[in-house]
Enzyme design. Structure first.
Site, short mmCIF file in Angstrom:
data_model
loop_
_atom_site.label_atom_id
_atom_site.label_comp_id
_atom_site.label_asym_id
_atom_site.label_seq_id
_atom_site.Cartn_x
_atom_site.Cartn_y
_atom_site.Cartn_z
N ASN A 67 0.81 -1.22 0.00
CA ASN A 67 0.00 0.00 0.00
C ASN A 67 0.85 1.28 0.00
O ASN A 67 1.68 1.47 0.89
CB ASN A 67 -0.89 -0.03 1.25
N ARG A 105 -14.32 -5.84 15.01
CA ARG A 105 -13.37 -4.83 15.49
C ARG A 105 -14.10 -3.51 15.65
O ARG A 105 -14.76 -3.06 14.72
CB ARG A 105 -12.24 -4.71 14.47
N TYR A 146 -8.09 7.59 12.63
CA TYR A 146 -7.71 6.44 11.84
C TYR A 146 -8.76 5.33 11.96
O TYR A 146 -9.29 5.07 13.02
CB TYR A 146 -6.35 5.89 12.32
N ASP A 171 -7.91 -1.89 17.37
CA ASP A 171 -6.60 -1.61 16.77
C ASP A 171 -6.11 -0.24 17.22
O ASP A 171 -6.77 0.78 16.98
CB ASP A 171 -6.75 -1.64 15.24
N HIS A 176 -3.14 0.92 16.34
CA HIS A 176 -2.33 1.40 15.22
C HIS A 176 -1.05 2.08 15.65
O HIS A 176 -0.70 3.17 15.20
CB HIS A 176 -3.17 2.31 14.31
N GLU A 233 -4.69 -4.59 19.34
CA GLU A 233 -3.72 -4.73 18.23
C GLU A 233 -2.76 -3.55 18.15
O GLU A 233 -3.18 -2.41 18.34
CB GLU A 233 -4.53 -4.84 16.93
N GLU A 265 1.23 -6.80 11.53
CA GLU A 265 0.79 -6.62 10.13
C GLU A 265 1.88 -5.98 9.28
O GLU A 265 1.85 -6.12 8.06
CB GLU A 265 -0.51 -5.81 10.06
N ARG A 313 0.22 -11.26 13.51
CA ARG A 313 -0.61 -10.74 12.40
C ARG A 313 0.10 -10.69 11.05
O ARG A 313 -0.42 -10.15 10.09
CB ARG A 313 -1.12 -9.34 12.76
N HIS A 335 -3.36 -10.20 8.92
CA HIS A 335 -3.84 -8.94 8.34
C HIS A 335 -4.69 -9.27 7.10
O HIS A 335 -4.34 -10.16 6.32
CB HIS A 335 -2.60 -8.15 7.93
N GLU A 371 -8.53 -11.49 9.57
CA GLU A 371 -9.21 -10.22 9.31
C GLU A 371 -9.89 -10.28 7.93
O GLU A 371 -9.33 -10.82 6.98
CB GLU A 371 -8.20 -9.07 9.32
N TRP A 418 1.87 6.75 12.49
CA TRP A 418 0.55 6.53 11.86
C TRP A 418 0.09 5.13 12.16
O TRP A 418 0.82 4.19 12.00
CB TRP A 418 0.58 6.76 10.35
#
Ligand code: GCO
Ligand code: MG
Length: 403
Positions: free
Chosen positions: A38, A148, A160, A211, A213, A237, A263, A284, A313, A340, A403
């Site tokens: 990504n 989630r 997020y 999550d 993050h 997570e 992830e 993950r 993930h 997920e 992030w």
């Protein structure tokens, strides 16, 4: 022996970018592998086209382990998301080919099914607590056994994991990264309220996940885990960035809330200490970013020794090819935990028709030979690559943050 005669990379953007490797053999069989990273898609496309594909031509597609070792050890520059996503794409495509030649779905080649289906979790994202709970209720009605919960935080403009999109959440946008603002204290005050309301409205039978993050320090993560203990989460997570694996010792000392991480991991080395010291409960790492089915099985085997389970993930930036590979892996591996699952858009599903199915909260990869995913290249060609980025994040005073 089934010689590789050709291989090429297809980049398409049916709502979001996907990079797919297609390998062909002398028998007229082909296999597909997901290579999507990504926000950095073209780096992997070039790694494959410019550096990997020339080394594949003429090799025996059946020698999956040897080709994996060749690409990993032979490059000299080991690990990292670009390298490991490229190796993963080759690995997935070769498992797909082996399955097609054998006339068997890949999970049969991995030892057969260890369960009837893979439990998946869906995403309930709302701008406030009530909207999140409404969406969670919809998922429970659709049969999900695990959800989630993420909600907007009062006093923070955008959060997020929360978007205007009702069903198809997609954080990568724009021709330059969006800038978002973060406050740890506002977030930490809010999350326990979300889960208190979640248990009140949804009861205790559904598994609830959250999550973070990578946004907290270890001691903050310990505090949040402790505050959430009454609500019995399935997992918390990415509580803190995991480059420093030892940081999880501190979280572990303070909370019995189960922890999931990985992830963004690419190899077993990213998780070795976390697993061996039993600092986490779920790993993950996933097929596309962690070296393919071959390497993920190695990670799962290490994790199994320490009662750590898998929780791959499965966001929308992992293509249906990766989703299928994850389901073949998850169905077969002894220490599967959860998978997920965010539904892809109808445009994406049209480019990648697939055999996997969802029923009563479980997913099954299907019994088509290989991975069970096709790529409609004519449709793929209608969607040109569009540069897109994940957002960046700053504290309220402008400091660049995780992030
Ligand atoms: C998740 C993830 C995603 C990622 C995204 C990055 O748990 O699904 O955190 O939301 O941010 O997949 O590419
Ligand atoms: Mg995550």
């Amino acid at each position: 022996m089934s010689r590789i005669t050709a291989a090429r990379v297809v980049v398409t953007c049916p709502g979001r970018n996907f990079v797919t490797l297609r390998i062909e053999t002398e028998d007229g069989v082909y296999g597909l592998g997901d290579a999507t990273l990504n926000g950095r898609e073209l780096a992997v496309a070039s790694y494959l086209t410019d550096h990997v594909i020339p080394c594949l031509i003429g090799r025996d597609a059946h020698r999956i382990e040897d080709i994996w070792q060749y690409l990993y050890k032979g490059a000299y520059w080991r690990r990292g998301p670009v390298t490991m996503s490229a190796i993963a794409a080759v690995d997935m495509a070769l498992w797909d080919i082996k399955g097609k030649i054998a006339g068997l779905p890949v999970y049969q080649l991995l030892g057969g099914a260890s369960r009837e289906g893979c439990m998946v979790y869906g995403h309930a994202n709302g701008t406030d607590i009530e909207e999140t709970i409404d969406r969670a209720q919809e998922l429970v009605e659709q049969g999900y056994k695990a959800v989630r919960l993420q909600s907007g935080v009062p006093g923070i403009a955008t959060t997020y994991g929360v978007s205007g999109e009702r069903f198809y959440y997609e954080p990568a946008k724009g021709s330059l990264p969006d800038e978002t603002v973060w406050s740890t204290s506002k977030y930490m005050n809010h999350v326990p309220k979300l889960f208190a309301r979640g248990r009140e409205a949804l009861g205790w039978d559904v598994h609830l996940l959250h999550d973070v993050h990578h946004r907290l320090t270890p001691i903050e993560a310990g505090r949040l885990g402790k505050d959430l203990e009454p609500y019995r989460l399935f997992w918390l997570e990415d509580a803190t960035p995991a480059e420093n694996q030892a940081a999880f010792r501190l979280i572990r000392q303070h909370t019995t809330t189960p922890l999931a991480v990985g992830e963004i991991f690419n190899t077993i080395w990213d998780a070795k200490q976390l697993i061996e010291e039993q600092l986490i409960d779920y790993i993950r790492a996933t097929v596309v970013h962690a070296g393919g089915i071959t390497h993920l099985r190695r990670v799962a085997a290490l994790a199994d020794l320490y009662q750590v389970r898998t929780g791959c993930h499965g966001a929308t930036d992992l293509s249906p090819v990766c989703m299928a590979a994850a389901l073949h892996f998850g169905l077969s591996v002894p220490n599967f935990g959860i998978q997920e699952y965010m539904r892809h858009t109808p445009e994406t599903d049209a480019v990648f028709p697939h055999a996997y199915t969802f029923e009563n909260g479980l997913m099954h990869p299907g019994d088509a030979p290989g991975l069970g995913v096709e790529m409609d290249e004519e449709t793929a060609a209608q969607y040109e690559y569009k540069r897109a980025y994940l957002p960046v994040n700053r504290l309220e005073d402008g400091t660049m943050f995780n992030w």
